[in-house]
Design a protein around this motif. Structure first.
Motif, mmCIF file in Angstrom:
data_model
loop_
_atom_site.group_PDB
_atom_site.id
_atom_site.type_symbol
_atom_site.label_atom_id
_atom_site.label_comp_id
_atom_site.label_asym_id
_atom_site.label_seq_id
_atom_site.Cartn_x
_atom_site.Cartn_y
_atom_site.Cartn_z
ATOM 1 N N LYS A 295 0.842 -1.211 0.000
ATOM 2 C CA LYS A 295 0.000 0.000 0.000
ATOM 3 C C LYS A 295 0.870 1.253 0.000
ATOM 4 C CE LYS A 295 -4.022 -2.124 2.179
ATOM 5 N NZ LYS A 295 -4.792 -2.248 3.441
ATOM 6 N N VAL A 296 2.009 1.213 0.709
ATOM 7 C CA VAL A 296 2.917 2.370 0.716
ATOM 8 C C VAL A 296 3.488 2.568 -0.688
ATOM 9 C CG1 VAL A 296 5.094 3.308 1.606
ATOM 10 C CG2 VAL A 296 3.484 2.185 3.166
ATOM 11 N N ALA A 297 3.839 1.463 -1.329
ATOM 12 C CA ALA A 297 4.374 1.553 -2.703
ATOM 13 C C ALA A 297 3.315 2.137 -3.644
ATOM 14 C CB ALA A 297 4.813 0.175 -3.173
ATOM 15 N N MET A 298 2.063 1.710 -3.443
ATOM 16 C CA MET A 298 0.949 2.236 -4.273
ATOM 17 C C MET A 298 0.795 3.733 -4.050
ATOM 18 S SD MET A 298 -2.157 -0.490 -3.952
ATOM 19 C CE MET A 298 -3.439 0.640 -4.433
ATOM 20 N N MET A 299 0.773 4.171 -2.777
ATOM 21 C CA MET A 299 0.578 5.594 -2.467
ATOM 22 C C MET A 299 1.697 6.412 -3.106
ATOM 23 S SD MET A 299 -0.811 5.858 1.422
ATOM 24 C CE MET A 299 0.209 4.649 2.221
ATOM 25 N N ARG A 300 2.917 5.895 -3.051
ATOM 26 C CA ARG A 300 4.057 6.597 -3.647
ATOM 27 C C ARG A 300 3.865 6.753 -5.153
ATOM 28 N NH1 ARG A 300 8.450 7.604 -0.991
ATOM 29 N NH2 ARG A 300 9.729 7.579 -2.884
ATOM 30 N N ASN A 301 3.444 5.669 -5.800
ATOM 31 C CA ASN A 301 3.264 5.728 -7.261
ATOM 32 C C ASN A 301 2.156 6.712 -7.637
ATOM 33 O OD1 ASN A 301 5.298 3.922 -7.760
ATOM 34 N ND2 ASN A 301 3.952 2.122 -7.733
ATOM 35 N N ILE A 302 1.053 6.693 -6.878
ATOM 36 C CA ILE A 302 -0.071 7.592 -7.199
ATOM 37 C C ILE A 302 0.361 9.043 -6.999
ATOM 38 C CG2 ILE A 302 -2.351 8.349 -6.393
ATOM 39 C CD1 ILE A 302 -2.880 5.327 -5.766
ATOM 40 N N GLU A 303 1.080 9.325 -5.886
ATOM 41 C CA GLU A 303 1.543 10.700 -5.620
ATOM 42 C C GLU A 303 2.462 11.185 -6.744
ATOM 43 O OE1 GLU A 303 2.148 10.818 -0.982
ATOM 44 O OE2 GLU A 303 3.619 12.120 -1.960
ATOM 45 N N LYS A 304 3.362 10.331 -7.153
ATOM 46 C CA LYS A 304 4.325 10.711 -8.210
ATOM 47 C C LYS A 304 3.572 10.974 -9.512
ATOM 48 C CE LYS A 304 8.251 7.927 -6.511
ATOM 49 N NZ LYS A 304 9.002 6.675 -6.770
ATOM 50 N N MET A 305 2.581 10.149 -9.795
ATOM 51 C CA MET A 305 1.841 10.284 -11.063
ATOM 52 C C MET A 305 1.069 11.605 -11.076
ATOM 53 S SD MET A 305 -1.067 7.754 -12.546
ATOM 54 C CE MET A 305 -2.287 8.622 -11.600
ATOM 55 N N ILE A 306 0.411 11.913 -9.930
ATOM 56 C CA ILE A 306 -0.372 13.165 -9.861
ATOM 57 C C ILE A 306 0.559 14.370 -10.012
ATOM 58 C CG2 ILE A 306 -1.739 14.632 -8.314
ATOM 59 C CD1 ILE A 306 -3.022 12.028 -7.254
ATOM 60 N N HIS A 307 1.703 14.336 -9.329
ATOM 61 C CA HIS A 307 2.668 15.454 -9.416
ATOM 62 C C HIS A 307 3.127 15.635 -10.855
ATOM 63 C CE1 HIS A 307 7.002 16.924 -9.063
ATOM 64 N NE2 HIS A 307 6.265 17.953 -8.670
ATOM 65 N N GLN A 308 3.384 14.498 -11.506
ATOM 66 C CA GLN A 308 3.885 14.550 -12.892
ATOM 67 C C GLN A 308 2.778 15.061 -13.828
ATOM 68 O OE1 GLN A 308 5.304 10.715 -14.091
ATOM 69 N NE2 GLN A 308 7.320 11.561 -14.551
ATOM 70 N N ALA A 309 1.570 14.548 -13.642
ATOM 71 C CA ALA A 309 0.457 14.917 -14.548
ATOM 72 C C ALA A 309 0.092 16.388 -14.378
ATOM 73 C CB ALA A 309 -0.749 14.028 -14.255
ATOM 74 N N LEU A 310 0.133 16.880 -13.127
ATOM 75 C CA LEU A 310 -0.187 18.298 -12.899
ATOM 76 C C LEU A 310 0.984 19.168 -13.317
ATOM 77 C CD1 LEU A 310 -1.901 18.162 -9.374
ATOM 78 C CD2 LEU A 310 -3.015 18.597 -11.571
ATOM 79 N N ASN A 311 2.160 18.532 -13.383
ATOM 80 C CA ASN A 311 3.395 19.243 -13.729
ATOM 81 C C ASN A 311 3.608 20.452 -12.812
ATOM 82 O OD1 ASN A 311 5.738 19.721 -15.153
ATOM 83 N ND2 ASN A 311 4.741 21.218 -16.492
#
Ligand SMILES: O=C(O)C(=O)C[C@H](CCCc1ccccc1)C(=O)O
Ligand SMILES: [Zn+2]
Length: 329
Positions: A295-311
């Protein structure tokens, strides 16, 4: 020197008090079946007689200064006891980020001068350098005589990935590495001096409030353990902690994603440690219910994706809150 029930000389260490309760991490023999059980289950354990770094127990400043060669070593300087790690590469993403410590690249002999001359009340130093092929041949010989049979058998049986590095750590008594987690399995070998560990299981993530993944202090807790801000971090009150003091010859297994804070015990002299960091097992098959580490790995991936997508780092908080406020909270 008092005796505990287990007959261990229980030294009276000068340990800082915190507001959370702690339980003790077991100290077990390398031959105790419970040792391998705990490692296979991803539970911390201190192995007291592994001989993993028996060939390095004579590594003191004088011997290392004589034999470590004239390569450069990364040495951190802090104006207080805390050595909060930060990733320089993420520093420009976050405005008004102030470096929590400075880093130097110096020769070992210069480090020895520093550690002997700095006034610990004003400035502290902490050498943190991966062992590499620039070291002198006596250090190589000591390194080759580590108990590689035992640690490689652990790597195989627990399906760890490759050994990524052996970090040499030499810190002043009283130095503190604040609470953080690493994404690698770690056999932490104590060579000289005493280190007090506070460990928190991966499921304590909600109580430890890590920085955002794109922050320089990613993987570190935002909570100041010496003065917790319970307004911002209310769940910190309920954090569950395991603790132990490692002495020379001890090996502490720190499972991946387990939070840990490390304190070189005051008045016990400088500390020398060597880490054995292993990559995670090649992604183990998904089983439900998901483990806290997954779950920690999932949260990390989702956070990174949102940061990247919002740029943008600035838009992440509003996006996250819009997603959950009134809907999941
Ligand atoms: O062995 C571990 O995992 C520790 O945390 C040991 C710790 C120093 C680690 C420094 C560090 C922290 C984060 C990223 C890379 C390096 C200590 O012993 O003070
Ligand atoms: Zn660590």
């Amino acid at each position: 020197m008092a005796e505990t029930s287990s007959g261990r000389k229980c030294e009276h260490f000068d340990l800082k008090e915190y507001q959370f309760k702690t339980n003790m991490i077991p100290r077990l023999s390398v031959d105790d079946p419970e040792t391998n059980r705990r490692i296979s289950e991803g539970l911390p354990v201190i192995i007291i007689d592994s001989k993993l770094v028996a060939s390095a127990l004579h590594w003191d400043l004088e011997y290392l200064n004589e034999n470590v060669g004239d390569g450069k070593f990364t040495v951190y300087k802090s104006s207080n006891t805390k050595f909060k790690y930060f990733d320089e590469r993420k520093a420009d993403d976050v405005k008004d980020f102030r470096k929590p410590m400075e880093s130097l690249e110096i020769k070992f002999s210069e480090f020895v001068d520093l550690i002997k001359t700095v006034d610990p009340k004003k400035e502290r130093v902490y050498l943190q350098q991966s062992l590499n092929d620039t070291v002198g041949k006596r250090i190589v010989l000591d390194f080759l005589q580590f108990n590689w049979n035992w640690v490689t058998e652990q790597q195989r049986r627990n399906k760890f990935g490759t050994l990524t590095s052996n970090l040499l750590l030499i810190g002043m008594e009283g130095n503190i590495t604040p609470a953080h987690y690493d994404e690698q399995e770690n056999f932490f070998a104590q060579v000289k001096g005493y280190k007090r560990f506070l460990l928190f299981a991966p499921d304590q993530f909600p109580c430890l409030y890590p920085y955002p993944t794109f922050h320089p202090c990613d993987r570190q807790s935002q909570v100041d353990f010496d003065d917790p801000d319970y307004e911002r971090f209310p769940k910190f009150r309920d954090v569950k902690c395991l603790e132990a003091v490692v002495e020379p010859g001890d090996v502490l297994y720190i499972p991946m994603y387990w939070w840990h804070q490390v304190e070189s015990v005051p008045n016990k002299g400088y500390s020398v440690s060597v880490t054995f960091w292993y990559k995670a097992a090649p992604n183990d098959k998904i089983e439900y219910p998901l483990k806290a580490t997954q779950k920690v790995a999932m949260m990390r991936n989702i956070e990174k994706m949102i940061h990247q997508a919002l740029n943008s780092a600035d838009e992440v908080p509003e996006f996250m809150q819009n997603m959950v406020l009134g809907r999941y909270t």
